[in-house]
Enzyme design. Structure first.
Site, mmCIF file in Angstrom:
data_model
loop_
_atom_site.group_PDB
_atom_site.id
_atom_site.type_symbol
_atom_site.label_atom_id
_atom_site.label_comp_id
_atom_site.label_asym_id
_atom_site.label_seq_id
_atom_site.Cartn_x
_atom_site.Cartn_y
_atom_site.Cartn_z
ATOM 1 C CG ASP A 14 -4.630 5.092 41.751
ATOM 2 O OD1 ASP A 14 -5.501 4.863 40.882
ATOM 3 O OD2 ASP A 14 -3.450 5.364 41.478
ATOM 4 N N GLY A 15 -7.062 5.918 45.634
ATOM 5 C CA GLY A 15 -7.409 5.736 47.038
ATOM 6 C C GLY A 15 -8.763 5.093 47.241
ATOM 7 C CG ASN A 38 -1.037 0.100 46.634
ATOM 8 O OD1 ASN A 38 -1.254 -0.598 45.650
ATOM 9 N ND2 ASN A 38 -1.126 1.400 46.604
ATOM 10 C CE1 TYR A 74 8.075 5.595 50.366
ATOM 11 C CE2 TYR A 74 6.690 4.664 52.085
ATOM 12 C CZ TYR A 74 7.775 5.421 51.704
ATOM 13 O OH TYR A 74 8.564 6.018 52.665
#
Length: 443
Positions: free
Chosen positions: A185-186, A285, A328
């Protein structure tokens, strides 16, 4: 909103102007494709299972992802005040498919750094793009500095065809037709950070650890990439946050002993003057404001459209997109929201309150976060985990939904991909099933 998008757009059904404002969810007249039924198709991990690109109506889902058009008459005499200037027409997410105005010629390949297992897939993909599709391949300069690539003589002729760039130095935003990510995902978050305006379509292969945002497997990459180049793919528009950080004028006096600052850096003057700084970011995000290294509670005020709505006293606060709701924010106890839902989430981090629950606000609002006047310490802010910086008294962070989403190419469709990621990556609602009764019992 008019964004300059030279090489791609979202395909639309060829319908009359009158039917463009027709809501199938209200009138229950959803269309089915007799030749290629969508519902009930076999689950597969190959994009080639999609029907051939002919009429765009073949790809129409059996039900709109929009809610039904609300009735705007209330009782016998009341109705909604009509204001045409405020009407926004948004295409049904279920019908968003990729098409090209012109054949794509350039592709940005983003590879996860310091991962030896990705070298071979990276080489295979680049050879396929350059030699078989005659495409211009852009890669980051530090990717080619890997010793395994430098010392590979067979890869040398292909490497010479690459166009390289350096982050924060070279602007490639108007030179890329689409993006391919190899990693987790990074890599998708990194691709988003490279484009502060319009983002080319992104095709993400799952070669990392989690892979919630990377739906494609690499085994059949040739056929999958070919279908994307031909314009045969569904899209999900992942909304981003437009963030503006304003740091007020201040003078910072630095104590110096023997010409050396406290952090050991040699100083040329006894006083540094810091001017007003305005920085803008596009965030996929979340924006995280936290207490940083301080042992005190963070104490920040949150404003919505200019009105103070709450003061966060805790470890911090997360402002996230629906895409970031599974990152998160999910770990902090927030709900998970499908990326097609237009919303912004506000999630406290370990609040010192029993009643501070995460909330969801409309996508069009503007949030502003500032240190409270009586805050004991500064705060720190980061954007998708990067560009971390200190927030002092008088600084402000303004957040709203950006008009430049990230068009993520789907493996099947936005709904199926999302629920499959929930199941495979986060093991959503995994539980041992309850046994049935062995014999019938009377109740």
């Amino acid at each position: 909103m008019e964004a300059e998008q030279e090489n791609f757009c979202i395909s639309k059904d060829d319908e009359s102007a009158e039917s463009a404002f027709h809501c199938s969810a209200c009138h229950d007249d959803e269309e089915w494709s007799c030749a290629n039924p969508i519902r009930g198709r076999a689950k597969t991990r190959s994009l080639s299972a999609s029907p051939a690109l002919g009429s765009t109506k073949e790809f129409r889902r059996t039900r709109s992802l929009h809610g039904p058009c609300p009735v705007t008459t209330f009782g016998p005499k009341a109705c909604m005040l009509q204001n045409p200037k405020t009407i926004m027409h948004i295409q049904d997410p279920a019908s968003q498919r990729l098409t090209w105005n012109k054949p794509p010629k350039s592709v940005l390949v983003i590879k996860k750094i310091r991962d030896a297992s990705l070298l071979q897939p990276f080489k295979e993909l680049c050879v396929y793009l350059t030699e078989e599709n005659n495409m211009i391949v852009y890669v980051e300069k530090k990717v080619l500095e890997d010793p395994a690539i430098v010392n590979d003589d067979n890869f040398g002729p292909v490497k010479k065809k690459f166009c390289t760039f350096r982050e924060d130095y070279d602007d490639i935003s108007n030179q890329i037709d689409f993006i391919i990510c190899l990693g987790g995902d990074g890599t998708l978050l990194y691709a988003s950070s490279l484009f502060q305006g319009s983002v080319p379509p992104v095709m993400a292969f799952h070669l990392g650890s989690l892979g919630f945002l990377t739906p494609f497997n690499f085994e059949n990459f040739q056929s999958q990439v070919t279908q994307v180049i031909e314009g045969n793919a569904a899209l999900v528009l992942r909304s981003r946050l437009k963030v503006k950080v304003v740091k007020e004028h201040r003078e910072k006096k630095t104590l110096i002993q023997n010409g050396i600052e406290e952090n050991g850096v040699i100083s040329t003057s006894l006083e540094m003057e810091m001017g007003k700084q305005i920085m803008q970011y596009q965030v996929l995000n979340e924006v995280v404001v936290d207490r940083g290294p301080s042992s005190y509670l963070s104490n920040v005020d949150v404003f919505l459209n200019g009105h103070l709505i709450t003061t966060v006293q805790g470890d911090g606060v997360i402002v996230s997109t629906p895409t970031g709701s599974t990152a998160y924010a999910a770990a902090a106890g927030a709900s998970m929201i499908h990326p097609n839902v237009p919303a912004i989430m506000i999630t406290p981090i370990c609040p010192h309150s029993l009643s501070f629950r995460p909330i969801v606000v409309p996508a069009g609002v503007e949030l502003k976060i500032m240190l409270s006047p009586d805050a004991r310490n500064t705060a720190w802010v980061s954007f998708d985990g990067r560009k971390r910086q200190e927030v002092c008294h008088g600084d402000s962070i303004s957040i709203t939904t950006s008009c430049y989403p990230l068009p993520s190419i789907c493996f099947r469709d936005p709904v199926s991909d999302w629920f499959e990621s929930l199941a495979e990556c986060l093991h959503w609602n995994v539980r041992k099933k309850q046994n049935h009764f062995a014999v019938e019992e009377e109740f």
